[in-house]
Enzyme design. Structure first.
Site, PDB file in Angstrom:
ATOM      1  N   GLY A  55       0.824  -1.208   0.000  1.00 11.77           N
ATOM      2  CA  GLY A  55       0.000   0.000   0.000  1.00 11.77           C
ATOM      3  C   GLY A  55       0.854   1.252   0.000  1.00 11.77           C
ATOM      4  CD  GLU A  60       3.681  10.010 -10.552  1.00  9.98           C
ATOM      5  OE1 GLU A  60       4.328   9.952 -11.616  1.00  9.98           O
ATOM      6  OE2 GLU A  60       3.562  11.047  -9.886  1.00  9.98           O
ATOM      7  CG  HIS A  98       3.304   1.050  -5.488  1.00 10.11           C
ATOM      8  ND1 HIS A  98       3.415   2.088  -4.593  1.00 10.11           N
ATOM      9  CD2 HIS A  98       3.965   0.006  -4.940  1.00 10.11           C
ATOM     10  CE1 HIS A  98       4.108   1.691  -3.540  1.00 10.11           C
ATOM     11  NE2 HIS A  98       4.453   0.437  -3.725  1.00 10.11           N
ATOM     12  CD  GLN A 118       8.035  -7.277   3.637  1.00 10.98           C
ATOM     13  OE1 GLN A 118       7.280  -8.120   3.157  1.00 10.98           O
ATOM     14  NE2 GLN A 118       8.589  -6.345   2.893  1.00 10.98           N
ATOM     15  N   GLY A 164       9.468  -3.830  -8.733  1.00 10.82           N
ATOM     16  CA  GLY A 164      10.235  -2.626  -9.041  1.00 10.82           C
ATOM     17  C   GLY A 164      11.737  -2.879  -8.913  1.00 10.82           C
ATOM     18  CD  GLN A 165      16.502  -0.167 -11.788  1.00  5.24           C
ATOM     19  OE1 GLN A 165      15.687   0.509 -12.449  1.00  5.24           O
ATOM     20  NE2 GLN A 165      17.795  -0.019 -11.903  1.00  5.24           N
ATOM     21  CD  GLN A 176      10.600  -7.147  -2.597  1.00  6.51           C
ATOM     22  OE1 GLN A 176      10.456  -7.075  -1.388  1.00  6.51           O
ATOM     23  NE2 GLN A 176       9.889  -6.393  -3.425  1.00  6.51           N
ATOM     24  CB  SER A 234      10.714   5.112  -1.538  1.00 13.06           C
ATOM     25  OG  SER A 234      10.526   4.446  -0.297  1.00 13.06           O
ATOM     26  CB  SER A 235       5.779   3.868   0.690  1.00 12.96           C
ATOM     27  OG  SER A 235       5.258   3.224  -0.440  1.00 12.96           O
TER      28      SER A 235
HETATM   29  O1  PAF Z   1       8.003  -4.701  -2.161  1.00 10.98           O
HETATM   30  C1  PAF Z   1       7.067  -4.778  -1.319  1.00 10.98           C
HETATM   31  O2  PAF Z   1       6.215  -3.910  -1.231  1.00 10.98           O
HETATM   32  C2  PAF Z   1       7.003  -5.997  -0.399  1.00 10.98           C
HETATM   33  O3  PAF Z   1       8.268  -6.423  -0.037  1.00 10.98           O
HETATM   34  C3  PAF Z   1       6.188  -7.152  -0.989  1.00 10.98           C
HETATM   35  C4  PAF Z   1       6.793  -7.698  -2.279  1.00 10.98           C
HETATM   36  C5  PAF Z   1       4.756  -6.687  -1.263  1.00 10.98           C
HETATM   37  C6  PAF Z   1       6.120  -8.313   0.018  1.00 10.98           C
HETATM   38  O4  PAF Z   1       5.550  -7.903   1.211  1.00 10.98           O
END
Ligand code: PAF
Length: 293
Positions: free
Chosen positions: A28, A32, A34, A58, A144-145, A150, A182-183
């Site tokens: 969430g 932009e 996302h 995480q 995303g890059q 990840q 970034s959020s």
């Molecule tokens: O990149 C993220 O927002 C998170 O790490 C993800 C992939 C949704 C997993 O919680």
């Protein structure tokens, strides 16, 4: 747009979808970047499923899980306007019911970079992404890059566990001064926000030197360190050059594509950024071929 709260309902809706399905997983607080993932997914797929879940496993104790920005209503409006067909929004109890005992832990690819700075982080990511894959069964998942490690972790897991999912990597979207979207940028005060521009500036210094023919790893890293140290509000967590598929540290002299990544602390916020060298690889096709395929 369907709003789905349980994995069971999500799987049922997914079974009713015909044609190709793309997925975009988020926590969430959409920006932009996302929506660029959604646009890329829509481009080649008949249906797009998105998810919103702030995944507690995480975040380590003391990290920003509690204050992570949450605005479900706004996020849903943005997803609907972007053409998402279904949003999977499970509760923590749905994802991790009482008695939950499974963790997916990768070895090599999680050891350095963010994995070293945030022990356990990628166990949480890999486990939740595996659950999201099982709930949504997409043909392709779009990442995303900016979170390049990840991507490497998810790709390795998908291969190792035979998830039939293509991993597509979408280039980082940037603000006008180059800061990666970034959020977490919203945590920055105005002064910190201005200082944060040092991150892309430092990266560009290395990209320019590489473009001019510099291949010595130590010299490229030193250029980044020098730029960051000139900004009093910023302190470097790490900068690194790595093989983009194994994430092992690059040799002393680069002889193939390399991932330049850095994390810089500004105030209490850790800002991540990365790019591939050569710069020509920082396109969806280049990134997907090197990091995601
Ligand atoms: O990149 C993220 O927002 C998170 O790490 C993800 C992939 C949704 C997993 O919680």
């Amino acid at each position: 747009m369907h709003i789905i709260r349980t994995a069971h309902e999500m799987q049922a809706l997914r079974r009713a979808m015909h044609g190709r399905v793309g997925a975009v997983y988020t926590m969430g607080a959409l920006h932009e970047g996302h929506l660029a993932l959604v646009a890329a997914a829509r481009h080649a797929h008949d249906h797009v499923i998105a998810s919103i879940f702030v995944n507690p496993t995480q975040f380590a104790a003391g990290e920003d899980f509690d204050k992570y920005p949450r605005d479900e209503q706004r996020d849903l409006e943005l997803f609907a306007a972007a053409g998402v067909e279904a949003v999977f929004m499970p509760s923590p109890a749905e994802v991790y019911p009482t008695g939950f005992q499974t963790t997916i832990r990768l070895s090599g690819v999680t050891q350095g970079l963010e994995g070293a700075r945030r022990p356990g982080h990628f166990d949480g990511v890999a486990t939740v992404v595996a659950k999201l894959f099982n709930a949504t069964s997409p043909h392709a998942a779009f990442f995303g890059q900016k979170d390049a490690q990840q991507v490497a972790v998810v790709r390795r897991m998908a291969r190792d566990l035979n998830f039939p999912v293509d991993i597509v990597v979408v280039p980082t979207l940037r603000e006008s001064d180059g800061l990666a979207m970034s959020s977490r940028n919203r945590y920055l005060t105005p002064a910190q926000r201005a200082a944060a521009a040092v991150v892309p500036r430092a990266m560009r210094a290395a990209v320019a030197a590489y473009g001019a023919g510099e291949r010595e790893t130590a010299r490229l890293l030193e250029l980044v360190r020098r730029e960051i140290s000139a900004e009093p509000l910023a302190s470097l967590d790490y900068v690194s050059l790595n093989d983009p598929s194994t994430l092992l540290p690059s040799l002393d002299r680069l002889d193939g594509p390399a991932l330049l990544s850095l994390t810089v602390q500004v105030g209490a916020t850790h800002l991540l950024d990365n790019c591939l060298l050569p710069d020509s690889l920082n396109t969806q096709d280049g990134l997907t071929a090197v990091l995601g395929a």
